[in-house]
Design a protein around this motif. Structure first.
Motif, PDB file in Angstrom:
ATOM      1  N   VAL A 174       0.837  -1.198   0.000  1.00  0.00           N
ATOM      2  CA  VAL A 174       0.000   0.000   0.000  1.00  0.00           C
ATOM      3  C   VAL A 174       0.874   1.252   0.000  1.00  0.00           C
ATOM      4  O   VAL A 174       0.620   2.218  -0.742  1.00  0.00           O
ATOM      5  N   LYS A 175       1.919   1.236   0.817  1.00  0.00           N
ATOM      6  CA  LYS A 175       2.818   2.383   0.912  1.00  0.00           C
ATOM      7  C   LYS A 175       3.542   2.618  -0.424  1.00  0.00           C
ATOM      8  O   LYS A 175       3.678   3.765  -0.867  1.00  0.00           O
ATOM      9  N   GLU A 176       3.984   1.523  -1.057  1.00  0.00           N
ATOM     10  CA  GLU A 176       4.711   1.653  -2.332  1.00  0.00           C
ATOM     11  C   GLU A 176       3.790   2.186  -3.420  1.00  0.00           C
ATOM     12  O   GLU A 176       4.198   3.015  -4.239  1.00  0.00           O
ATOM     13  N   VAL A 177       2.545   1.737  -3.449  1.00  0.00           N
ATOM     14  CA  VAL A 177       1.579   2.236  -4.426  1.00  0.00           C
ATOM     15  C   VAL A 177       1.341   3.723  -4.212  1.00  0.00           C
ATOM     16  O   VAL A 177       1.319   4.523  -5.162  1.00  0.00           O
ATOM     17  N   ASP A 178       1.160   4.129  -2.956  1.00  0.00           N
ATOM     18  CA  ASP A 178       0.932   5.542  -2.648  1.00  0.00           C
ATOM     19  C   ASP A 178       2.108   6.410  -3.082  1.00  0.00           C
ATOM     20  O   ASP A 178       1.919   7.518  -3.613  1.00  0.00           O
ATOM     21  N   GLU A 179       3.315   5.917  -2.847  1.00  0.00           N
ATOM     22  CA  GLU A 179       4.510   6.665  -3.257  1.00  0.00           C
ATOM     23  C   GLU A 179       4.560   6.832  -4.773  1.00  0.00           C
ATOM     24  O   GLU A 179       4.913   7.901  -5.282  1.00  0.00           O
ATOM     25  N   LEU A 180       4.195   5.765  -5.495  1.00  0.00           N
ATOM     26  CA  LEU A 180       4.205   5.836  -6.955  1.00  0.00           C
ATOM     27  C   LEU A 180       3.128   6.784  -7.473  1.00  0.00           C
ATOM     28  O   LEU A 180       3.362   7.538  -8.420  1.00  0.00           O
ATOM     29  N   VAL A 181       1.970   6.747  -6.864  1.00  0.00           N
ATOM     30  CA  VAL A 181       0.898   7.659  -7.267  1.00  0.00           C
ATOM     31  C   VAL A 181       1.354   9.103  -7.093  1.00  0.00           C
ATOM     32  O   VAL A 181       1.125   9.969  -7.959  1.00  0.00           O
ATOM     33  N   ASP A 182       2.007   9.396  -5.989  1.00  0.00           N
ATOM     34  CA  ASP A 182       2.514  10.743  -5.741  1.00  0.00           C
ATOM     35  C   ASP A 182       3.583  11.115  -6.764  1.00  0.00           C
ATOM     36  O   ASP A 182       3.599  12.242  -7.275  1.00  0.00           O
ATOM     37  N   LYS A 183       4.459  10.169  -7.071  1.00  0.00           N
ATOM     38  CA  LYS A 183       5.524  10.419  -8.048  1.00  0.00           C
ATOM     39  C   LYS A 183       4.938  10.665  -9.434  1.00  0.00           C
ATOM     40  O   LYS A 183       5.384  11.564 -10.162  1.00  0.00           O
ATOM     41  N   ILE A 184       3.942   9.887  -9.796  1.00  0.00           N
ATOM     42  CA  ILE A 184       3.290  10.043 -11.097  1.00  0.00           C
ATOM     43  C   ILE A 184       2.649  11.426 -11.220  1.00  0.00           C
ATOM     44  O   ILE A 184       2.759  12.100 -12.254  1.00  0.00           O
ATOM     45  N   SER A 185       2.003  11.874 -10.159  1.00  0.00           N
ATOM     46  CA  SER A 185       1.301  13.167 -10.186  1.00  0.00           C
ATOM     47  C   SER A 185       2.261  14.343 -10.315  1.00  0.00           C
ATOM     48  O   SER A 185       1.884  15.401 -10.833  1.00  0.00           O
ATOM     49  N   ILE A 235       2.009  -3.820  -8.680  1.00  0.00           N
ATOM     50  CA  ILE A 235       2.103  -2.542  -7.968  1.00  0.00           C
ATOM     51  C   ILE A 235       2.085  -1.380  -8.955  1.00  0.00           C
ATOM     52  O   ILE A 235       1.410  -0.368  -8.744  1.00  0.00           O
ATOM     53  N   ALA A 236       2.830  -1.516 -10.065  1.00  0.00           N
ATOM     54  CA  ALA A 236       2.837  -0.467 -11.085  1.00  0.00           C
ATOM     55  C   ALA A 236       1.442  -0.266 -11.655  1.00  0.00           C
ATOM     56  O   ALA A 236       0.991   0.876 -11.850  1.00  0.00           O
ATOM     57  N   ARG A 237       0.733  -1.374 -11.891  1.00  0.00           N
ATOM     58  CA  ARG A 237      -0.618  -1.285 -12.443  1.00  0.00           C
ATOM     59  C   ARG A 237      -1.578  -0.621 -11.455  1.00  0.00           C
ATOM     60  O   ARG A 237      -2.394   0.219 -11.839  1.00  0.00           O
ATOM     61  N   ARG A 238      -1.478  -0.988 -10.184  1.00  0.00           N
ATOM     62  CA  ARG A 238      -2.337  -0.383  -9.165  1.00  0.00           C
ATOM     63  C   ARG A 238      -2.091   1.123  -9.059  1.00  0.00           C
ATOM     64  O   ARG A 238      -3.021   1.914  -8.918  1.00  0.00           O
ATOM     65  N   ASP A 244      -1.775  -0.485 -19.825  1.00  0.00           N
ATOM     66  CA  ASP A 244      -1.895  -1.511 -20.867  1.00  0.00           C
ATOM     67  C   ASP A 244      -0.530  -1.950 -21.394  1.00  0.00           C
ATOM     68  O   ASP A 244      -0.416  -3.003 -22.025  1.00  0.00           O
ATOM     69  N   PHE A 245       0.498  -1.135 -21.170  1.00  0.00           N
ATOM     70  CA  PHE A 245       1.838  -1.460 -21.669  1.00  0.00           C
ATOM     71  C   PHE A 245       2.642  -2.288 -20.662  1.00  0.00           C
ATOM     72  O   PHE A 245       3.795  -2.633 -20.927  1.00  0.00           O
ATOM     73  N   ILE A 246       2.050  -2.580 -19.531  1.00  0.00           N
ATOM     74  CA  ILE A 246       2.756  -3.357 -18.509  1.00  0.00           C
ATOM     75  C   ILE A 246       2.622  -4.844 -18.821  1.00  0.00           C
ATOM     76  O   ILE A 246       1.523  -5.394 -18.837  1.00  0.00           O
ATOM     77  N   GLU A 247       3.740  -5.458 -19.076  1.00  0.00           N
ATOM     78  CA  GLU A 247       3.780  -6.904 -19.323  1.00  0.00           C
ATOM     79  C   GLU A 247       5.221  -7.374 -19.199  1.00  0.00           C
ATOM     80  O   GLU A 247       6.160  -6.583 -19.310  1.00  0.00           O
ATOM     81  N   ASP A 248       5.392  -8.656 -18.973  1.00  0.00           N
ATOM     82  CA  ASP A 248       6.728  -9.236 -18.894  1.00  0.00           C
ATOM     83  C   ASP A 248       7.558  -8.463 -17.866  1.00  0.00           C
ATOM     84  O   ASP A 248       7.054  -8.096 -16.813  1.00  0.00           O
ATOM     85  N   GLN A 249       8.832  -8.226 -18.153  1.00  0.00           N
ATOM     86  CA  GLN A 249       9.713  -7.508 -17.237  1.00  0.00           C
ATOM     87  C   GLN A 249       9.618  -6.011 -17.530  1.00  0.00           C
ATOM     88  O   GLN A 249       9.998  -5.550 -18.603  1.00  0.00           O
ATOM     89  N   THR A 250       9.110  -5.285 -16.556  1.00  0.00           N
ATOM     90  CA  THR A 250       8.737  -3.885 -16.775  1.00  0.00           C
ATOM     91  C   THR A 250       9.269  -2.991 -15.663  1.00  0.00           C
ATOM     92  O   THR A 250       9.490  -3.449 -14.542  1.00  0.00           O
ATOM     93  N   ALA A 251       9.470  -1.719 -16.008  1.00  0.00           N
ATOM     94  CA  ALA A 251       9.835  -0.706 -15.017  1.00  0.00           C
ATOM     95  C   ALA A 251       9.133   0.595 -15.368  1.00  0.00           C
ATOM     96  O   ALA A 251       8.771   0.833 -16.528  1.00  0.00           O
ATOM     97  N   LEU A 252       8.936   1.433 -14.377  1.00  0.00           N
ATOM     98  CA  LEU A 252       8.401   2.775 -14.591  1.00  0.00           C
ATOM     99  C   LEU A 252       9.563   3.760 -14.688  1.00  0.00           C
ATOM    100  O   LEU A 252      10.566   3.617 -13.977  1.00  0.00           O
ATOM    101  N   ILE A 253       9.437   4.734 -15.569  1.00  0.00           N
ATOM    102  CA  ILE A 253      10.466   5.770 -15.649  1.00  0.00           C
ATOM    103  C   ILE A 253       9.797   7.136 -15.551  1.00  0.00           C
ATOM    104  O   ILE A 253       8.662   7.332 -15.993  1.00  0.00           O
ATOM    105  N   PHE A 254      10.529   8.078 -14.988  1.00  0.00           N
ATOM    106  CA  PHE A 254      10.035   9.443 -14.799  1.00  0.00           C
ATOM    107  C   PHE A 254      11.089  10.406 -15.330  1.00  0.00           C
ATOM    108  O   PHE A 254      12.289  10.214 -15.103  1.00  0.00           O
ATOM    109  N   SER A 255      10.640  11.437 -16.045  1.00  0.00           N
ATOM    110  CA  SER A 255      11.603  12.352 -16.650  1.00  0.00           C
ATOM    111  C   SER A 255      10.959  13.704 -16.918  1.00  0.00           C
ATOM    112  O   SER A 255       9.732  13.828 -17.004  1.00  0.00           O
TER     113      SER A 255
END
Length: 321
Positions: A16-27, A65-68, A82-93
């Motif tokens: 839950v904490k990791e999802v929340d952190e990612l949501v904040d990072k995405i925003s 977690i990335a999908r959530r 929809d692009f999440i499959e196989d071995q995946t990572a999120l990137i921010f820039s």
């Protein structure tokens, strides 16, 4: 509401904490992307992350977690899941998706192809000498389907050959010989599958742009538009100068052609008149007498022509003194 509480009680707190952190990072990020990591060795991945540091942040998390996190973000960014499959990572820039994709493409490194994988493109072996010494290597090349022979003490490939076409499965012997020949058909790196910016989702094929080609085409279009604007007399800050120069050139040509009395052009008008007079005088004084061996009828015509030219010469002589 109660249903949601019962559902989340089965999710570990760290998730839950990791999802929340990612949501904040995405925003807070200008650009969010999904990259594929398949077949990237750990040490190569570490080097890539180091090279990208300062421009790109990579977050390697579980796909769930990335999908959530994406599904909990604003609606316009959710399709990125929809692009999440196989071995995946999120990137921010902060780079726009096109620059980001270009940077990731430049960071790719050539790698040997593995047996059983599909060729990413046609694998072609060119004809010519090799760096191998005569010996067992000739047999290995031939076993892999490469027409090799020994010529002049060197191992030579007799003709150009395509070992595998794009999409074909690469056999073990082919993969082994390609590695020995240091031919690396694959470029391994971060594959940008999709990226989000400003309410838009960009797919990988949308981001694959020939930048140099586009710049060349834009430059050509700009030059044509500029020439067209000058030709039709469309005034802009960029075209007004060339338009005035063109008008001035045409005006001078008109004055010279018509012999108009314009004070600033008198020198050129007199020079043209003198050149024309000199040319006419030269033509009038340079005529030769006709040959005397022609037939009687021709002689009569030549005499008539001679008389006419004589009259013309006399008239010109009186004109120019």
């Amino acid at each position: 509401m109660a249903g949601q509480i019962r559902h989340t009680t089965h999710i570990p707190e760290w998730k839950v904490k990791e999802v929340d952190e990612l949501v904040d990072k995405i925003s807070k990020s200008r650009v969010v992307g999904i990259v594929g990591l398949r077949e990237i060795p750990a040490d190569n991945l570490q080097k890539m992350r180091g090279d990208l540091r300062g421009n790109v942040e990579i977050r390697m998390v579980r796909n769930t977690i990335a999908r959530r996190a994406l599904e909990a973000s604003p609606a316009e960014i959710r399709p990125l899941a929809d692009f999440i499959e196989d071995q995946t990572a999120l990137i921010f820039s902060d780079l726009n998706p096109f620059k980001l994709n270009s940077m990731l493409e430049k960071g790719k490194q050539p790698m040997p192809i593995k047996a059983g994988t599909r060729a990413p493109k046609d694998i072609v072996i060119e004809a010519g000498e090799t760096s191998f010494s005569p010996g067992p290597m000739v047999g290995k090349l031939q076993a892999a389907g490469i027409p090799a022979a020994i010529k002049g003490g060197k191992v030579v490939i007799n003709q150009k050959i395509t070992l595998a076409k794009e999409g074909e499965v690469v056999p073990a012997k082919t993969a082994e010989i390609l590695k020995t020949m240091e031919i690396f058909p694959r470029n391994i790196g971060l594959e940008l599958r999709g990226a989000y910016e400003g309410g838009l989702i960009f797919r990988s094929k949308d981001l694959a742009i020939d930048v140099e080609g586009q710049v060349a085409r834009i430059s050509e279009a700009s030059a044509r538009a500029f020439n067209f604007a000058v030709e039709i007399g469309y005034p802009t800050p960029a075209t007004i100068g060339p338009m005035l120069q063109k008008a001035q050139t045409k005006a001078r040509a008109l004055v010279l052609d018509a012999g108009m009395i314009v004070p600033s052009m008198m020198e050129f008008i007199l020079a043209k008149a003198a050149a024309n007079a000199s040319a006419i005088a030269g033509l009038a004084s340079g005529q030769k007498a006709p040959a005397a061996t022609a037939a009687p009828a021709a002689e009569e015509k030549q005499e008539e022509k001679k008389e006419e030219e004589g009259d013309t010469a006399a008239g010109l002589g009186a004109l120019f003194g």
